[in-house]
Design a protein around this motif. Sequence first.
Motif, PDB file in Angstrom:
ATOM      1  N   UNK A 104       0.775  -1.243   0.000  1.00  0.00           N
ATOM      2  CA  UNK A 104       0.000   0.000   0.000  1.00  0.00           C
ATOM      3  C   UNK A 104       0.800   1.284   0.000  1.00  0.00           C
ATOM      4  N   UNK A 105       2.078   1.232   0.395  1.00  0.00           N
ATOM      5  CA  UNK A 105       2.899   2.453   0.378  1.00  0.00           C
ATOM      6  C   UNK A 105       3.683   2.619  -0.921  1.00  0.00           C
ATOM      7  N   UNK A 106       3.469   1.745  -1.892  1.00  0.00           N
ATOM      8  CA  UNK A 106       4.214   1.864  -3.152  1.00  0.00           C
ATOM      9  C   UNK A 106       3.973   3.213  -3.841  1.00  0.00           C
ATOM     10  N   UNK A 107       2.725   3.739  -3.876  1.00  0.00           N
ATOM     11  CA  UNK A 107       2.557   5.064  -4.492  1.00  0.00           C
ATOM     12  C   UNK A 107       3.410   6.138  -3.823  1.00  0.00           C
ATOM     13  N   UNK A 108       3.547   6.074  -2.511  1.00  0.00           N
ATOM     14  CA  UNK A 108       4.357   7.044  -1.789  1.00  0.00           C
ATOM     15  C   UNK A 108       5.844   6.816  -2.051  1.00  0.00           C
ATOM     16  N   UNK A 109       6.204   5.561  -2.265  1.00  0.00           N
ATOM     17  CA  UNK A 109       7.584   5.237  -2.620  1.00  0.00           C
ATOM     18  C   UNK A 109       7.932   5.865  -3.969  1.00  0.00           C
ATOM     19  N   UNK A 128      -8.961   5.225  -2.928  1.00  0.00           N
ATOM     20  CA  UNK A 128      -9.483   5.269  -1.556  1.00  0.00           C
ATOM     21  C   UNK A 128      -8.685   6.221  -0.674  1.00  0.00           C
ATOM     22  N   UNK A 129      -7.347   6.206  -0.818  1.00  0.00           N
ATOM     23  CA  UNK A 129      -6.535   6.919   0.157  1.00  0.00           C
ATOM     24  C   UNK A 129      -5.724   8.092  -0.349  1.00  0.00           C
ATOM     25  N   UNK A 130      -5.703   8.327  -1.676  1.00  0.00           N
ATOM     26  CA  UNK A 130      -4.819   9.374  -2.189  1.00  0.00           C
ATOM     27  C   UNK A 130      -5.574  10.419  -3.000  1.00  0.00           C
ATOM     28  N   UNK A 131      -6.191  10.013  -4.092  1.00  0.00           N
ATOM     29  CA  UNK A 131      -6.826  10.986  -4.973  1.00  0.00           C
ATOM     30  C   UNK A 131      -7.922  10.332  -5.807  1.00  0.00           C
ATOM     31  N   UNK A 132      -8.898  11.123  -6.188  1.00  0.00           N
ATOM     32  CA  UNK A 132      -9.929  10.675  -7.136  1.00  0.00           C
ATOM     33  C   UNK A 132      -9.606  11.150  -8.556  1.00  0.00           C
ATOM     34  N   UNK A 133      -8.541  11.913  -8.690  1.00  0.00           N
ATOM     35  CA  UNK A 133      -8.157  12.462  -9.984  1.00  0.00           C
ATOM     36  C   UNK A 133      -7.671  11.336 -10.895  1.00  0.00           C
ATOM     37  N   UNK A 150      -3.831   7.511 -13.411  1.00  0.00           N
ATOM     38  CA  UNK A 150      -3.297   6.911 -14.640  1.00  0.00           C
ATOM     39  C   UNK A 150      -1.785   7.097 -14.744  1.00  0.00           C
ATOM     40  N   UNK A 151      -1.286   8.274 -14.325  1.00  0.00           N
ATOM     41  CA  UNK A 151       0.153   8.525 -14.364  1.00  0.00           C
ATOM     42  C   UNK A 151       0.893   7.600 -13.391  1.00  0.00           C
ATOM     43  N   UNK A 152       0.350   7.433 -12.193  1.00  0.00           N
ATOM     44  CA  UNK A 152       0.947   6.509 -11.220  1.00  0.00           C
ATOM     45  C   UNK A 152       1.008   5.099 -11.789  1.00  0.00           C
ATOM     46  N   UNK A 153      -0.118   4.649 -12.339  1.00  0.00           N
ATOM     47  CA  UNK A 153      -0.185   3.278 -12.840  1.00  0.00           C
ATOM     48  C   UNK A 153       0.730   3.072 -14.039  1.00  0.00           C
ATOM     49  N   UNK A 154       0.827   4.076 -14.897  1.00  0.00           N
ATOM     50  CA  UNK A 154       1.731   3.974 -16.043  1.00  0.00           C
ATOM     51  C   UNK A 154       3.169   3.838 -15.569  1.00  0.00           C
TER      52      UNK A 154
END
Length: 484
Positions: free
Chosen positions: A71-76, A105-110, A115-119
């Motif tokens: 779950x902390x991978x986006x923050x990483x 759920x925990x960061x953004x609805x944008x 999409x940028x994170x997932x890419x």
Amino acid sequence: MKIIHHGAVNGVTGSCHQLDINEQSSILIDCGLFQGDEATSDSSTNQLQIEFDLSQITALIVTHCHIDHVGRIPYLLAAGFNGPVYATTATAALLPLVIEDALKVGVTKNQRLISLYLKRLQQLIKPIDYDQWFTLEVNNCDSGYQQAKARFNVAGHILGSAYVEIELSQLSQTDKNSNALTSLNGDSSNRQDKHIIVFSGDLGATNTPLLPSPKSPLRADTLVVESTYGDKNHLQREYRAESLRQVIEKSVSDNGVVLIPAFSIGRTQELLYELEQIIFNQQHNPMWQSIEIVVDSPMAANFTKQYIKYKKLWDNEAKSVLMHRRHPLDFSQLYTIDNHQDHLAVINYLSSRQKPAVVIAASGMCTGGRIINYLQRFLPEPTADILFVGYQAQGTTGRDIQTYGPTGGYVYIEGEKIDIKAGIHTISGYSAHADQQNLIDFVKGIEHKPKHIRIVHGDNEAKQALARKLKELIPQCEMIIPTG
């Protein structure tokens, strides 16, 4: 070589372990969220922040994609991590789905940011098959280990889950002079000072449906092992399946609703497998032939599709069921709810009818998700029943219901006080975690026993109990219980 723990040392969530290979090179094993009390404790005040130095970290290895491990991978990524993310092939397929949900759920609805994170995540993910060695980047350093390789082994926890063997070694003098690297799969006899570290991730219980049981590695000089159930043993599978049948039959005798909070990955699919088995075995029981099984979780539905896609990873028993033209994860009495409007409609429908139903919904610890709306509606109903089939961490709504529900207590959900009149049941045998005996057997099966065992991912009592048992098994082994 040094191991630093950035989570899962004061409880069972937030798994994140740093292996320092030498002074210039480190790798991370998992990067998960804290949950329950652990999310608000003093030691995790800034739990979403990546406060440790990333400059020497060359890779992230993911054992499996439960949120308390990823779950902390986006923050990483936001902190600047740019290295490879190694995962098994199935985990690599599941991970973007989990991270997308975590972001929403925990960061953004944008959606553009998501999409940028997932890419970016997709660019970093490196899928690796089980039992295949892969090289880890090691920066040059005059001291410490200078080569590293790793491989994934079946952990049997959820689809794609693995424990990780990491082999560290020095370059021999010949290698140093010629700058030649020893073959990954070849003879390693010319390597000096080889050290093997095994990170257990989350190990699955043995003899559970769908996935094979984990097999012990040949060697582990240092073992980092989970201890979620280090002080408990589960019901045997045949007993838990019978308990599931009995609890549901008793619960729906008044045409009530049975709510089962369950994680979208692993627990839901395991429950579906055994519910289909019960329905098949109860062909002459009208109740079982008419009961509706509702999975109210788009994530669970997506993960179930992945379980079916990767059925080559199922165990022999599950493959045999398929061969007999049964579909344990897709049967006629199974209904999947997708959008939020249908979710609300199902709650109203179940509230007004007189027909039994079983509802499986996330989250497994009742900390969010669609199960919350069901609990708000049905906890005050004497004809309703809540069935817990997995661990409930301290500080979660699930633990509060489990603790205070049997005595007619109450619980606060989203600030609202709700009296608990529903029946409360717990079947421990459905945990996806290894129990104490499974953990002991895993260590016992290691032919070349560890010299050091670090016990993490458990409440203090569980860690202490497991340490005592393992010390009896390997008296000469150093038992370490890290603290935050």
